[in-house]
Design a protein around this motif. Sequence first.
Motif, short mmCIF file in Angstrom:
data_model
loop_
_atom_site.label_atom_id
_atom_site.label_comp_id
_atom_site.label_asym_id
_atom_site.label_seq_id
_atom_site.Cartn_x
_atom_site.Cartn_y
_atom_site.Cartn_z
N ILE A 133 1.28 -1.22 0.02
CA ILE A 133 -0.26 0.04 0.48
C ILE A 133 1.22 1.56 -0.02
CG2 ILE A 133 -1.49 1.12 1.52
CD1 ILE A 133 -2.90 -1.51 2.61
N ASN A 134 1.99 0.98 0.59
CA ASN A 134 2.69 2.71 0.90
C ASN A 134 3.49 2.69 -0.46
OD1 ASN A 134 2.05 2.74 3.67
ND2 ASN A 134 4.05 2.21 4.46
N LYS A 172 1.17 3.77 -3.38
CA LYS A 172 0.71 5.49 -2.66
C LYS A 172 2.16 5.75 -2.90
CE LYS A 172 -2.13 5.53 0.83
NZ LYS A 172 -2.43 5.31 2.33
N VAL A 173 3.72 5.41 -3.05
CA VAL A 173 4.23 6.36 -3.73
C VAL A 173 5.03 6.21 -4.96
CG1 VAL A 173 6.91 6.10 -3.89
CG2 VAL A 173 6.31 6.29 -1.40
N CYS A 174 4.16 5.56 -5.47
CA CYS A 174 4.32 5.81 -7.31
C CYS A 174 3.51 7.02 -7.37
CB CYS A 174 3.66 4.41 -7.23
SG CYS A 174 4.90 2.64 -7.48
N ALA A 175 1.97 6.50 -6.55
CA ALA A 175 1.68 7.80 -7.26
C ALA A 175 2.08 9.48 -7.02
CB ALA A 175 0.02 7.81 -6.48
N PHE A 176 2.41 9.08 -6.26
CA PHE A 176 3.28 10.36 -5.83
C PHE A 176 4.69 10.42 -6.75
CE2 PHE A 176 7.21 12.49 -4.69
CZ PHE A 176 6.39 13.39 -4.05
N TRP A 214 1.84 -1.35 -9.68
CA TRP A 214 2.01 0.22 -10.74
C TRP A 214 0.67 -0.03 -12.09
CZ3 TRP A 214 0.48 4.56 -9.34
CH2 TRP A 214 0.87 5.67 -10.12
N VAL A 239 2.99 7.10 5.41
CA VAL A 239 3.78 7.02 4.76
C VAL A 239 3.71 8.65 3.82
CG1 VAL A 239 1.67 6.55 3.27
CG2 VAL A 239 3.74 6.15 1.98
N ASP A 240 3.24 8.99 4.42
CA ASP A 240 2.85 10.50 4.83
C ASP A 240 4.18 11.38 4.50
OD1 ASP A 240 0.50 10.59 3.04
OD2 ASP A 240 -0.49 11.03 5.12
N ILE A 266 6.65 10.47 2.35
CA ILE A 266 6.48 11.12 0.73
C ILE A 266 6.89 13.13 0.75
CG2 ILE A 266 4.94 12.06 -0.79
CD1 ILE A 266 3.10 9.91 -0.70
#
Length: 395
Positions: free
Chosen positions: A270-271, A274-278, A293, A378-379, A382
Amino acid sequence: MTTHHLDTKLLHIGSAPFDPETGTAPVNLPSMRTSTVRFENLAALERVFAKRAAGERAISYGRSGMDTHRALEEVFMQLEGGTYCVLAPSGMAAINIAFLGILKTGDHVLVCDGVYGPVRNLDRALLKGLGITVTYFAAQDDLDALITPETKMIYVESPGSLLFEMLDLPAMAAIAKRHGVLLAADNTWGSGYIYRPLALGADISVVAGTKYVAGHSDVMLGAVVAKDESVAARLHSAQYAMGNSISADDAWLALRGVKTMAVRMPQHAINALKVCAFFDAQPYVAKIFNPAWHKDAGYALWQRDCTGANGMLSVELKCSPDAAKAYVDALTLFGIGFSWGGYESLVQWVDPSTLAAHSYWKHSPNALLRFHIGLEDVDDLINDLKQAALHLPRT
Ligand SMILES: *Cc1c(COP(=O)(O)O)cnc(C)c1O
Protein backbone atom coordinates in the motif's frame (compact mmCIF):
# COMPACT_ATOMS: atom_id res chain seq x y z
CA MET A 1 -4.18 -27.88 9.23
CA THR A 2 -4.00 -28.61 5.50
CA THR A 3 -7.35 -26.93 4.81
CA HIS A 4 -6.44 -23.68 6.56
CA HIS A 5 -5.36 -20.54 4.76
CA LEU A 6 -1.66 -19.79 4.45
CA ASP A 7 -1.89 -16.94 7.01
CA THR A 8 -3.29 -19.33 9.61
CA LYS A 9 -0.68 -22.00 8.87
CA LEU A 10 2.19 -19.50 9.18
CA LEU A 11 1.01 -18.61 12.69
CA HIS A 12 0.68 -22.17 13.90
CA ILE A 13 3.79 -23.81 12.45
CA GLY A 14 6.32 -24.29 15.23
CA SER A 15 3.86 -24.27 18.14
CA ALA A 16 5.67 -25.92 21.02
CA PRO A 17 4.29 -29.37 22.01
CA PHE A 18 2.73 -29.82 25.46
CA ASP A 19 4.81 -31.31 28.25
CA PRO A 20 3.15 -34.72 28.79
CA GLU A 21 3.43 -34.35 32.57
CA THR A 22 2.25 -30.79 33.17
CA GLY A 23 0.04 -30.36 30.09
CA THR A 24 1.53 -26.95 29.46
CA ALA A 25 3.64 -25.48 26.68
CA PRO A 26 5.22 -22.18 25.75
CA VAL A 27 3.61 -20.51 22.74
CA ASN A 28 6.63 -20.90 20.49
CA LEU A 29 9.34 -23.46 20.10
CA PRO A 30 12.48 -22.21 21.80
CA SER A 31 15.65 -21.58 19.85
CA MET A 32 17.21 -25.02 20.14
CA ARG A 33 20.90 -24.22 20.33
CA THR A 34 23.05 -27.31 20.26
CA SER A 35 26.06 -28.62 18.38
CA THR A 36 25.28 -32.27 18.86
CA VAL A 37 22.55 -34.68 19.89
CA ARG A 38 22.64 -37.16 22.78
CA PHE A 39 21.15 -40.61 22.25
CA GLU A 40 19.56 -42.43 25.20
CA ASN A 41 21.28 -45.67 24.15
CA LEU A 42 22.71 -47.29 21.03
CA ALA A 43 19.32 -48.69 20.07
CA ALA A 44 18.02 -45.10 19.85
CA LEU A 45 21.01 -44.14 17.71
CA GLU A 46 20.34 -47.09 15.40
CA ARG A 47 16.67 -46.10 15.05
CA VAL A 48 17.69 -42.59 13.96
CA PHE A 49 20.16 -43.88 11.39
CA ALA A 50 17.63 -46.39 10.05
CA LYS A 51 15.23 -43.47 9.51
CA ARG A 52 17.92 -41.50 7.73
CA ALA A 53 18.79 -44.46 5.53
CA ALA A 54 15.11 -44.61 4.55
CA GLY A 55 15.35 -40.97 3.38
CA GLU A 56 13.49 -39.49 6.37
CA ARG A 57 14.72 -36.36 8.11
CA ALA A 58 16.05 -37.46 11.49
CA ILE A 59 18.20 -35.34 13.73
CA SER A 60 21.58 -36.83 14.54
CA TYR A 61 23.94 -33.86 14.70
CA GLY A 62 23.63 -30.08 15.06
CA ARG A 63 24.69 -29.21 11.54
CA SER A 64 21.60 -30.77 10.04
CA GLY A 65 19.40 -28.62 12.26
CA MET A 66 17.07 -29.15 15.22
CA ASP A 67 13.30 -28.71 15.69
CA THR A 68 13.61 -24.92 15.33
CA HIS A 69 15.08 -25.48 11.87
CA ARG A 70 12.45 -28.12 10.99
CA ALA A 71 9.70 -25.60 11.78
CA LEU A 72 11.33 -23.00 9.56
CA GLU A 73 11.66 -25.52 6.72
CA GLU A 74 7.94 -26.13 7.10
CA VAL A 75 7.33 -22.37 6.84
CA PHE A 76 9.22 -22.16 3.54
CA MET A 77 7.45 -25.26 2.18
CA GLN A 78 4.06 -23.76 3.03
CA LEU A 79 5.01 -20.39 1.57
CA GLU A 80 6.38 -21.81 -1.68
CA GLY A 81 3.99 -24.73 -2.03
CA GLY A 82 6.86 -27.24 -2.10
CA THR A 83 7.43 -30.59 -0.42
CA TYR A 84 11.17 -30.35 0.27
CA CYS A 85 13.21 -27.53 1.79
CA VAL A 86 16.91 -27.01 2.38
CA LEU A 87 17.89 -24.09 4.61
CA ALA A 88 21.01 -22.04 3.96
CA PRO A 89 22.95 -19.50 6.03
CA SER A 90 22.20 -16.72 3.49
CA GLY A 91 20.23 -16.18 0.31
CA MET A 92 23.47 -16.34 -1.66
CA ALA A 93 24.35 -19.69 -0.02
CA ALA A 94 20.90 -20.95 -1.10
CA ILE A 95 21.67 -19.86 -4.69
CA ASN A 96 24.96 -21.79 -4.47
CA ILE A 97 23.12 -24.92 -3.36
CA ALA A 98 20.80 -24.64 -6.37
CA PHE A 99 23.67 -24.16 -8.85
CA LEU A 100 26.12 -26.68 -7.40
CA GLY A 101 23.44 -29.23 -6.53
CA ILE A 102 22.15 -29.34 -10.10
CA LEU A 103 25.15 -28.54 -12.32
CA LYS A 104 28.41 -30.36 -12.92
CA THR A 105 31.46 -29.88 -15.15
CA GLY A 106 30.50 -29.56 -18.81
CA ASP A 107 26.95 -28.40 -18.06
CA HIS A 108 25.42 -25.21 -19.42
CA VAL A 109 22.93 -22.95 -17.64
CA LEU A 110 20.76 -20.13 -19.01
CA VAL A 111 20.48 -17.15 -16.65
CA CYS A 112 18.23 -14.10 -17.17
CA ASP A 113 20.23 -10.92 -17.64
CA GLY A 114 18.34 -9.07 -14.88
CA VAL A 115 19.60 -11.56 -12.29
CA TYR A 116 20.74 -10.55 -8.79
CA GLY A 117 24.25 -9.15 -9.34
CA PRO A 118 26.23 -11.54 -7.08
CA VAL A 119 25.09 -14.46 -9.28
CA ARG A 120 27.37 -13.05 -12.01
CA ASN A 121 30.15 -13.09 -9.43
CA LEU A 122 29.37 -16.75 -8.60
CA ASP A 123 29.79 -17.41 -12.32
CA ARG A 124 33.17 -15.63 -12.46
CA ALA A 125 34.50 -16.91 -9.13
CA LEU A 126 33.39 -20.56 -9.15
CA LEU A 127 31.33 -21.80 -12.10
CA LYS A 128 33.88 -20.85 -14.74
CA GLY A 129 36.65 -22.70 -12.94
CA LEU A 130 34.43 -25.77 -12.61
CA GLY A 131 33.76 -25.79 -16.36
CA ILE A 132 30.09 -24.82 -16.02
CA THR A 133 29.14 -22.31 -18.73
CA VAL A 134 26.55 -19.56 -18.36
CA THR A 135 24.60 -17.75 -21.09
CA TYR A 136 22.74 -14.62 -20.03
CA PHE A 137 19.49 -14.04 -21.90
CA ALA A 138 17.00 -11.20 -22.31
CA ALA A 139 13.27 -11.72 -21.66
CA GLN A 140 12.46 -11.46 -25.37
CA ASP A 141 15.15 -13.98 -26.45
CA ASP A 142 14.07 -17.28 -28.00
CA LEU A 143 14.93 -19.78 -25.24
CA ASP A 144 14.36 -22.77 -27.53
CA ALA A 145 17.24 -21.56 -29.68
CA LEU A 146 19.55 -21.02 -26.69
CA ILE A 147 19.12 -24.50 -25.20
CA THR A 148 21.92 -26.92 -26.12
CA PRO A 149 22.31 -30.64 -25.29
CA GLU A 150 24.50 -29.49 -22.34
CA THR A 151 21.85 -27.15 -20.90
CA LYS A 152 20.68 -28.53 -17.54
CA MET A 153 19.00 -25.55 -15.90
CA ILE A 154 17.29 -22.23 -16.64
CA TYR A 155 17.77 -19.85 -13.74
CA VAL A 156 15.56 -16.77 -13.52
CA GLU A 157 14.56 -14.02 -11.18
CA SER A 158 11.07 -12.62 -11.56
CA PRO A 159 10.45 -9.79 -10.97
CA GLY A 160 14.09 -8.74 -11.34
CA SER A 161 15.54 -7.02 -8.29
CA LEU A 162 16.55 -3.69 -9.89
CA LEU A 163 13.81 -2.98 -12.47
CA PHE A 164 11.22 -5.56 -11.33
CA GLU A 165 10.56 -6.83 -14.85
CA MET A 166 8.07 -9.70 -14.84
CA LEU A 167 9.06 -12.85 -16.74
CA ASP A 168 6.48 -15.20 -18.21
CA LEU A 169 7.28 -18.13 -15.90
CA PRO A 170 4.58 -20.53 -17.15
CA ALA A 171 5.83 -20.06 -20.73
CA MET A 172 9.43 -20.64 -19.63
CA ALA A 173 8.40 -23.71 -17.62
CA ALA A 174 6.76 -25.18 -20.72
CA ILE A 175 9.96 -24.69 -22.75
CA ALA A 176 12.10 -26.14 -19.94
CA LYS A 177 9.85 -29.19 -19.66
CA ARG A 178 9.93 -29.77 -23.42
CA HIS A 179 13.74 -29.90 -23.32
CA GLY A 180 14.03 -31.83 -20.04
CA VAL A 181 15.76 -28.87 -18.38
CA LEU A 182 15.10 -27.74 -14.79
CA LEU A 183 13.67 -24.27 -14.16
CA ALA A 184 14.89 -22.54 -10.99
CA ALA A 185 13.65 -19.13 -9.81
CA ASP A 186 14.96 -16.65 -7.28
CA ASN A 187 11.72 -15.81 -5.48
CA THR A 188 13.05 -13.34 -2.93
CA TRP A 189 10.66 -10.66 -4.28
CA GLY A 190 7.60 -12.88 -3.79
CA SER A 191 8.97 -14.86 -0.81
CA GLY A 192 6.18 -17.39 -1.47
CA TYR A 193 3.65 -14.95 -0.12
CA ILE A 194 2.71 -12.97 -3.23
CA TYR A 195 4.29 -15.07 -6.01
CA ARG A 196 4.78 -18.84 -6.21
CA PRO A 197 7.12 -20.06 -8.97
CA LEU A 198 6.57 -23.75 -8.15
CA ALA A 199 2.84 -23.36 -8.82
CA LEU A 200 3.70 -21.62 -12.12
CA GLY A 201 5.81 -24.59 -13.28
CA ALA A 202 9.27 -23.99 -11.82
CA ASP A 203 11.13 -26.95 -10.28
CA ILE A 204 13.16 -25.02 -7.70
CA SER A 205 12.43 -21.83 -5.79
CA VAL A 206 15.23 -19.99 -4.00
CA VAL A 207 14.45 -17.41 -1.33
CA ALA A 208 16.63 -15.00 0.61
CA GLY A 209 14.86 -15.33 3.97
CA THR A 210 17.01 -12.35 4.96
CA LYS A 211 14.40 -10.13 3.30
CA TYR A 212 10.60 -10.35 3.80
CA VAL A 213 10.45 -13.68 5.64
CA ALA A 214 12.65 -12.59 8.55
CA GLY A 215 11.39 -9.07 7.92
CA HIS A 216 13.38 -7.11 10.48
CA SER A 217 16.84 -6.62 8.97
CA ASP A 218 18.44 -8.71 11.70
CA VAL A 219 19.04 -12.13 10.11
CA MET A 220 20.94 -13.66 7.19
CA LEU A 221 19.13 -16.74 5.90
CA GLY A 222 18.16 -18.60 2.75
CA ALA A 223 16.07 -21.54 1.57
CA VAL A 224 15.79 -23.74 -1.49
CA VAL A 225 12.40 -25.35 -2.00
CA ALA A 226 11.51 -28.11 -4.47
CA LYS A 227 8.57 -30.37 -5.19
CA ASP A 228 10.29 -33.35 -6.83
CA GLU A 229 12.06 -35.94 -4.68
CA SER A 230 15.01 -36.55 -7.01
CA VAL A 231 15.67 -32.81 -7.37
CA ALA A 232 15.43 -32.42 -3.59
CA ALA A 233 17.91 -35.27 -3.07
CA ARG A 234 20.49 -33.44 -5.19
CA LEU A 235 19.92 -30.19 -3.26
CA HIS A 236 20.22 -31.98 0.12
CA SER A 237 23.36 -33.71 -1.01
CA ALA A 238 24.97 -30.38 -2.04
CA GLN A 239 23.93 -28.76 1.24
CA TYR A 240 25.35 -31.68 3.26
CA ALA A 241 28.63 -31.66 1.32
CA MET A 242 29.09 -27.92 1.76
CA GLY A 243 28.83 -28.18 5.54
CA ASN A 244 26.58 -25.15 5.96
CA SER A 245 24.88 -24.72 9.28
CA ILE A 246 22.24 -22.22 10.32
CA SER A 247 22.21 -20.62 13.75
CA ALA A 248 19.19 -21.79 15.75
CA ASP A 249 18.74 -18.19 16.93
CA ASP A 250 18.54 -17.00 13.32
CA ALA A 251 16.01 -19.70 12.46
CA TRP A 252 14.03 -18.65 15.54
CA LEU A 253 14.11 -14.96 14.52
CA ALA A 254 12.86 -15.89 11.06
CA LEU A 255 10.06 -17.96 12.64
CA ARG A 256 9.09 -14.94 14.72
CA GLY A 257 9.35 -12.60 11.75
CA VAL A 258 7.09 -14.64 9.53
CA LYS A 259 4.26 -14.46 12.09
CA THR A 260 3.58 -10.87 11.01
CA MET A 261 4.04 -11.36 7.27
CA ALA A 262 0.27 -11.18 6.72
CA VAL A 263 0.17 -7.60 7.99
CA ARG A 264 3.62 -6.43 6.89
CA MET A 265 3.47 -7.40 3.24
CA PRO A 266 0.16 -5.70 2.28
CA GLN A 267 1.18 -2.56 4.20
CA HIS A 268 4.51 -2.37 2.34
CA ALA A 269 2.54 -2.71 -0.91
CA ILE A 270 0.00 0.00 0.00
CA ASN A 271 2.77 2.41 0.97
CA ALA A 272 4.77 1.64 -2.19
CA LEU A 273 1.77 2.29 -4.45
CA LYS A 274 1.16 5.63 -2.70
CA VAL A 275 4.79 6.55 -3.37
CA CYS A 276 4.34 5.47 -7.03
CA ALA A 277 1.32 7.78 -7.34
CA PHE A 278 3.39 10.60 -5.84
CA PHE A 279 6.33 10.04 -8.19
CA ASP A 280 3.98 9.76 -11.17
CA ALA A 281 2.96 13.40 -10.64
CA GLN A 282 6.53 14.75 -10.40
CA PRO A 283 8.07 16.43 -13.47
CA TYR A 284 11.56 15.10 -12.62
CA VAL A 285 10.49 11.45 -12.86
CA ALA A 286 10.96 9.70 -16.23
CA LYS A 287 9.69 6.23 -15.31
CA ILE A 288 8.49 4.12 -12.40
CA PHE A 289 9.34 0.41 -12.12
CA ASN A 290 6.95 -1.64 -9.99
CA PRO A 291 4.88 -4.43 -11.57
CA ALA A 292 1.90 -3.66 -9.30
CA TRP A 293 1.79 -0.07 -10.63
CA HIS A 294 -0.85 0.07 -13.39
CA LYS A 295 1.47 1.86 -15.86
CA ASP A 296 4.29 -0.69 -15.51
CA ALA A 297 5.08 -2.84 -18.56
CA GLY A 298 4.74 -5.97 -16.40
CA TYR A 299 1.34 -5.07 -14.93
CA ALA A 300 -0.66 -7.64 -16.96
CA LEU A 301 1.70 -10.47 -15.97
CA TRP A 302 1.65 -9.25 -12.38
CA GLN A 303 -2.16 -9.37 -12.39
CA ARG A 304 -2.11 -12.86 -13.85
CA ASP A 305 0.65 -14.44 -11.74
CA CYS A 306 0.92 -12.54 -8.43
CA THR A 307 -1.43 -12.34 -5.48
CA GLY A 308 0.02 -9.16 -4.02
CA ALA A 309 2.95 -6.79 -4.06
CA ASN A 310 5.62 -5.49 -1.70
CA GLY A 311 7.57 -2.35 -0.87
CA MET A 312 9.95 -2.39 -3.82
CA LEU A 313 10.08 0.14 -6.65
CA SER A 314 12.65 1.91 -8.77
CA VAL A 315 12.51 5.34 -10.30
CA GLU A 316 14.31 6.69 -13.36
CA LEU A 317 15.00 10.37 -12.84
CA LYS A 318 15.40 12.91 -15.64
CA CYS A 319 18.97 13.64 -14.61
CA SER A 320 22.39 12.02 -14.69
CA PRO A 321 23.39 9.44 -12.06
CA ASP A 322 25.85 11.99 -10.65
CA ALA A 323 23.17 14.69 -10.35
CA ALA A 324 20.97 12.29 -8.36
CA LYS A 325 23.58 11.90 -5.62
CA ALA A 326 22.65 15.14 -3.81
CA TYR A 327 19.01 13.99 -3.76
CA VAL A 328 19.93 10.65 -2.20
CA ASP A 329 22.11 12.37 0.41
CA ALA A 330 19.28 14.80 1.27
CA LEU A 331 16.83 12.01 2.20
CA THR A 332 16.48 11.68 5.96
CA LEU A 333 14.04 8.77 6.46
CA PHE A 334 15.53 6.49 3.81
CA GLY A 335 18.67 4.66 4.84
CA ILE A 336 21.25 4.49 2.05
CA GLY A 337 21.83 0.79 1.67
CA PHE A 338 21.35 -2.48 -0.15
CA SER A 339 18.93 -5.20 0.87
CA TRP A 340 15.21 -4.86 1.55
CA GLY A 341 12.31 -6.61 3.21
CA GLY A 342 12.89 -5.16 6.69
CA TYR A 343 10.44 -2.74 8.28
CA GLU A 344 12.48 0.31 7.32
CA SER A 345 12.77 2.41 4.18
CA LEU A 346 15.93 2.22 2.10
CA VAL A 347 17.29 3.89 -1.01
CA GLN A 348 19.95 2.55 -3.36
CA TRP A 349 21.78 4.68 -5.90
CA VAL A 350 22.10 2.13 -8.69
CA ASP A 351 25.52 2.08 -10.29
CA PRO A 352 25.14 2.62 -14.08
CA SER A 353 27.72 -0.13 -14.72
CA THR A 354 25.36 -2.62 -13.01
CA LEU A 355 22.58 -1.65 -15.40
CA ALA A 356 24.74 -1.96 -18.51
CA ALA A 357 24.26 -5.75 -18.69
CA HIS A 358 20.52 -5.42 -18.17
CA SER A 359 18.62 -5.37 -21.50
CA TYR A 360 15.36 -4.18 -19.90
CA TRP A 361 17.10 -0.91 -18.96
CA LYS A 362 17.25 0.22 -22.63
CA HIS A 363 20.56 1.95 -21.88
CA SER A 364 19.13 5.25 -20.73
CA PRO A 365 21.78 7.73 -19.52
CA ASN A 366 19.46 8.74 -16.65
CA ALA A 367 19.82 7.99 -12.95
CA LEU A 368 18.06 4.98 -11.44
CA LEU A 369 17.19 4.90 -7.76
CA ARG A 370 15.79 1.82 -6.06
CA PHE A 371 13.56 2.28 -3.03
CA HIS A 372 12.36 -0.09 -0.38
CA ILE A 373 9.24 1.51 1.06
CA GLY A 374 9.03 0.60 4.72
CA LEU A 375 6.30 0.71 7.33
CA GLU A 376 6.82 4.33 8.38
CA ASP A 377 3.85 6.68 7.94
CA VAL A 378 3.76 7.09 4.17
CA ASP A 379 2.98 10.82 4.33
CA ASP A 380 6.22 11.33 6.24
CA LEU A 381 8.07 9.37 3.57
CA ILE A 382 6.50 11.44 0.77
CA ASN A 383 7.33 14.69 2.58
CA ASP A 384 10.92 13.51 2.83
CA LEU A 385 10.98 12.76 -0.92
CA LYS A 386 9.53 16.24 -1.58
CA GLN A 387 12.18 18.10 0.41
CA ALA A 388 14.99 16.05 -1.13
CA ALA A 389 13.73 16.91 -4.64
CA LEU A 390 14.82 20.52 -4.03
CA HIS A 391 18.35 19.14 -4.52
CA LEU A 392 17.61 17.89 -8.06
CA PRO A 393 18.43 19.90 -11.18
CA ARG A 394 15.39 21.92 -12.40
CA THR A 395 13.29 20.19 -15.08
C1 LIG B 1 19.32 -10.25 -1.03
C2 LIG B 1 19.05 -11.10 -2.19
C3 LIG B 1 19.72 -12.32 -2.36
C4 LIG B 1 20.82 -12.80 -1.43
O1 LIG B 1 20.41 -12.93 -0.12
P1 LIG B 1 21.48 -12.78 1.08
O2 LIG B 1 20.75 -13.33 2.25
O3 LIG B 1 21.78 -11.32 1.19
O4 LIG B 1 22.68 -13.58 0.71
C5 LIG B 1 19.40 -13.09 -3.45
N1 LIG B 1 18.49 -12.69 -4.36
C6 LIG B 1 17.83 -11.53 -4.23
C7 LIG B 1 16.83 -11.15 -5.25
C8 LIG B 1 18.09 -10.69 -3.15
O5 LIG B 1 17.46 -9.54 -3.05
